[in-house]
Design a protein around this motif. Structure first.
Motif, PDB file in Angstrom:
ATOM      1  N   THR A  75       0.848  -1.188   0.000  1.00 40.27           N
ATOM      2  CA  THR A  75       0.000   0.000   0.000  1.00 40.27           C
ATOM      3  C   THR A  75       0.887   1.242   0.000  1.00 40.27           C
ATOM      4  OG1 THR A  75      -0.137   0.074   2.424  1.00 40.27           O
ATOM      5  CG2 THR A  75      -1.832  -1.203   1.264  1.00 40.27           C
ATOM      6  N   PRO A  76       0.311   2.393  -0.333  1.00 36.81           N
ATOM      7  CA  PRO A  76       1.104   3.630  -0.347  1.00 36.81           C
ATOM      8  C   PRO A  76       1.652   3.965   1.037  1.00 36.81           C
ATOM      9  CG  PRO A  76      -1.013   3.949  -1.423  1.00 36.81           C
ATOM     10  CD  PRO A  76      -1.071   2.618  -0.747  1.00 36.81           C
ATOM     11  N   GLU A  77       2.755   4.681   1.039  1.00 40.42           N
ATOM     12  CA  GLU A  77       3.396   5.111   2.279  1.00 40.42           C
ATOM     13  C   GLU A  77       2.666   6.314   2.872  1.00 40.42           C
ATOM     14  OE1 GLU A  77       5.889   3.555   3.842  1.00 40.42           O
ATOM     15  OE2 GLU A  77       5.825   2.071   2.245  1.00 40.42           O
ATOM     16  N   THR A  78       2.578   6.331   4.183  1.00 39.84           N
ATOM     17  CA  THR A  78       2.033   7.503   4.867  1.00 39.84           C
ATOM     18  C   THR A  78       3.115   8.210   5.672  1.00 39.84           C
ATOM     19  OG1 THR A  78       1.335   6.139   6.738  1.00 39.84           O
ATOM     20  CG2 THR A  78      -0.310   6.577   5.029  1.00 39.84           C
ATOM     21  N   LYS A  79       4.179   7.488   6.009  1.00 43.53           N
ATOM     22  CA  LYS A  79       5.254   8.082   6.810  1.00 43.53           C
ATOM     23  C   LYS A  79       6.162   8.962   5.952  1.00 43.53           C
ATOM     24  CE  LYS A  79       8.816   6.963  10.173  1.00 43.53           C
ATOM     25  NZ  LYS A  79       9.548   5.911  10.848  1.00 43.53           N
ATOM     26  N   GLU A  80       6.585   8.442   4.814  1.00 43.37           N
ATOM     27  CA  GLU A  80       7.437   9.207   3.906  1.00 43.37           C
ATOM     28  C   GLU A  80       6.917   9.052   2.481  1.00 43.37           C
ATOM     29  OE1 GLU A  80      11.573   8.194   4.378  1.00 43.37           O
ATOM     30  OE2 GLU A  80      11.489   8.415   6.542  1.00 43.37           O
ATOM     31  N   PRO A  81       5.755   9.658   2.193  1.00 45.62           N
ATOM     32  CA  PRO A  81       5.181   9.520   0.846  1.00 45.62           C
ATOM     33  C   PRO A  81       5.998  10.294  -0.184  1.00 45.62           C
ATOM     34  CG  PRO A  81       3.943  11.116   2.123  1.00 45.62           C
ATOM     35  CD  PRO A  81       4.955  10.496   3.061  1.00 45.62           C
ATOM     36  N   GLY A  82       5.905   9.848  -1.418  1.00 49.66           N
ATOM     37  CA  GLY A  82       6.638  10.516  -2.490  1.00 49.66           C
ATOM     38  C   GLY A  82       5.896  11.712  -3.057  1.00 49.66           C
ATOM     39  N   CYS A  83       4.589  11.813  -2.771  1.00 55.48           N
ATOM     40  CA  CYS A  83       3.783  12.912  -3.286  1.00 55.48           C
ATOM     41  C   CYS A  83       2.507  13.022  -2.443  1.00 55.48           C
ATOM     42  CB  CYS A  83       3.430  12.682  -4.760  1.00 55.48           C
ATOM     43  SG  CYS A  83       2.542  11.138  -5.068  1.00 55.48           S
ATOM     44  N   ALA A  84       1.776  14.101  -2.635  1.00 51.58           N
ATOM     45  CA  ALA A  84       0.543  14.327  -1.871  1.00 51.58           C
ATOM     46  C   ALA A  84      -0.496  13.244  -2.158  1.00 51.58           C
ATOM     47  CB  ALA A  84      -0.026  15.706  -2.187  1.00 51.58           C
ATOM     48  N   HIS A  89      -3.883   8.663  -0.515  1.00 51.92           N
ATOM     49  CA  HIS A  89      -4.309   7.281  -0.759  1.00 51.92           C
ATOM     50  C   HIS A  89      -3.874   6.384   0.401  1.00 51.92           C
ATOM     51  CE1 HIS A  89      -5.928   4.207  -3.413  1.00 51.92           C
ATOM     52  NE2 HIS A  89      -4.881   3.450  -3.139  1.00 51.92           N
ATOM     53  N   GLY A  90      -2.688   6.640   0.932  1.00 52.87           N
ATOM     54  CA  GLY A  90      -2.198   5.870   2.078  1.00 52.87           C
ATOM     55  C   GLY A  90      -3.087   6.053   3.297  1.00 52.87           C
ATOM     56  N   ALA A  91      -3.536   7.280   3.532  1.00 50.38           N
ATOM     57  CA  ALA A  91      -4.435   7.544   4.658  1.00 50.38           C
ATOM     58  C   ALA A  91      -5.770   6.837   4.452  1.00 50.38           C
ATOM     59  CB  ALA A  91      -4.647   9.046   4.821  1.00 50.38           C
ATOM     60  N   ARG A 154       1.583   5.583 -10.270  1.00 45.65           N
ATOM     61  CA  ARG A 154       0.347   4.811 -10.382  1.00 45.65           C
ATOM     62  C   ARG A 154      -0.892   5.674 -10.125  1.00 45.65           C
ATOM     63  NH1 ARG A 154      -1.316  -0.621 -10.066  1.00 45.65           N
ATOM     64  NH2 ARG A 154      -3.370  -0.886  -9.135  1.00 45.65           N
ATOM     65  N   LEU A 155      -0.762   6.638  -9.227  1.00 43.65           N
ATOM     66  CA  LEU A 155      -1.890   7.502  -8.880  1.00 43.65           C
ATOM     67  C   LEU A 155      -1.983   8.743  -9.765  1.00 43.65           C
ATOM     68  CD1 LEU A 155      -1.508   7.197  -5.013  1.00 43.65           C
ATOM     69  CD2 LEU A 155      -3.274   6.110  -6.430  1.00 43.65           C
ATOM     70  N   GLY A 156      -1.131   8.795 -10.791  1.00 43.95           N
ATOM     71  CA  GLY A 156      -1.200   9.901 -11.762  1.00 43.95           C
ATOM     72  C   GLY A 156      -0.532  11.166 -11.318  1.00 43.95           C
ATOM     73  N   ALA A 157       0.335  11.099 -10.340  1.00 46.51           N
ATOM     74  CA  ALA A 157       1.024  12.307  -9.857  1.00 46.51           C
ATOM     75  C   ALA A 157       2.448  12.387 -10.391  1.00 46.51           C
ATOM     76  CB  ALA A 157       1.053  12.326  -8.332  1.00 46.51           C
ATOM     77  N   GLY A 158       2.906  11.336 -11.075  1.00 44.40           N
ATOM     78  CA  GLY A 158       4.299  11.278 -11.523  1.00 44.40           C
ATOM     79  C   GLY A 158       4.478  11.907 -12.826  1.00 44.40           C
TER      80      GLY A 158
END
Length: 158
Positions: A75-84, A89-91, A154-158
């Motif tokens: 699952t996406p990271e919430t501690k050190e995410p790469g983007c908002a 999504h992690g939350a 994957r979430l379209g932020a890259g």
């Protein structure tokens, strides 16, 4: 003088020997030395906290807590995410895991430890594998080790 040098060499050899012995036993002694219960001590613990969508804390009583990584999915990271987007999504996934845990009897199966010495478990709620559920709901992806996906891409932020 020779007796003093011989004694110093003997003490040094004994010290080095003890360190080598501890290093060799490290994987077996590591959890006890670090204060983390060994994997088999995690029997009977209860999920006490959700860190994120694939990591939980297990309360084993008397102040013993174990961090456990859920296996089979990522699952996406919430501690050190790469983007908002990854943080958001992690939350969402973390909240969903909390909700699932509240829906029925929670059980887990121990699968070992990872390279960070976290306990690896398969978590089930009311008999259903939560990883499979989160994957079906589109909140997680299958993961069996190796390189992780780029959640921002994957979430379209890259």
């Amino acid at each position: 003088m020779v007796d003093m040098i011989t004694r110093a060499i003997g003490i040094t050899a004994l010290t080095v020997g003890c360190w080598l012995w501890l290093v060799r036993l490290g994987p077996e002694l590591g959890p006890q030395i670090a204060g983390t219960p060994p994997a088999d001590a995690a029997e009977g613990c209860e999920v006490s906290y959700v860190y994120d969508g694939d990591t939980v804390a297990l309360d084993c009583g008397e102040g013993a807590e174990i961090t456990a990584r859920l296996v089979g999915f990522d699952t996406p990271e919430t501690k050190e995410p790469g983007c908002a987007e990854e943080l958001a999504h992690g939350a969402l996934v973390s909240d969903r895991l909390r909700a699932l845990i509240g829906q029925g009897a929670v059980a887990y199966e121990i699968a070992g430890r990872d390279k960070y010495d976290r306990l690896l478990i398969t978590l089930r709620v009311a008999g259903e594998d939560v990883g499979e559920r989160l994957i079906r709901e589109g909140l997680a992806v299958p993961y069996r080790g190796g390189a992780r996906i780029d959640w921002c891409d994957r979430l379209g932020a890259g």
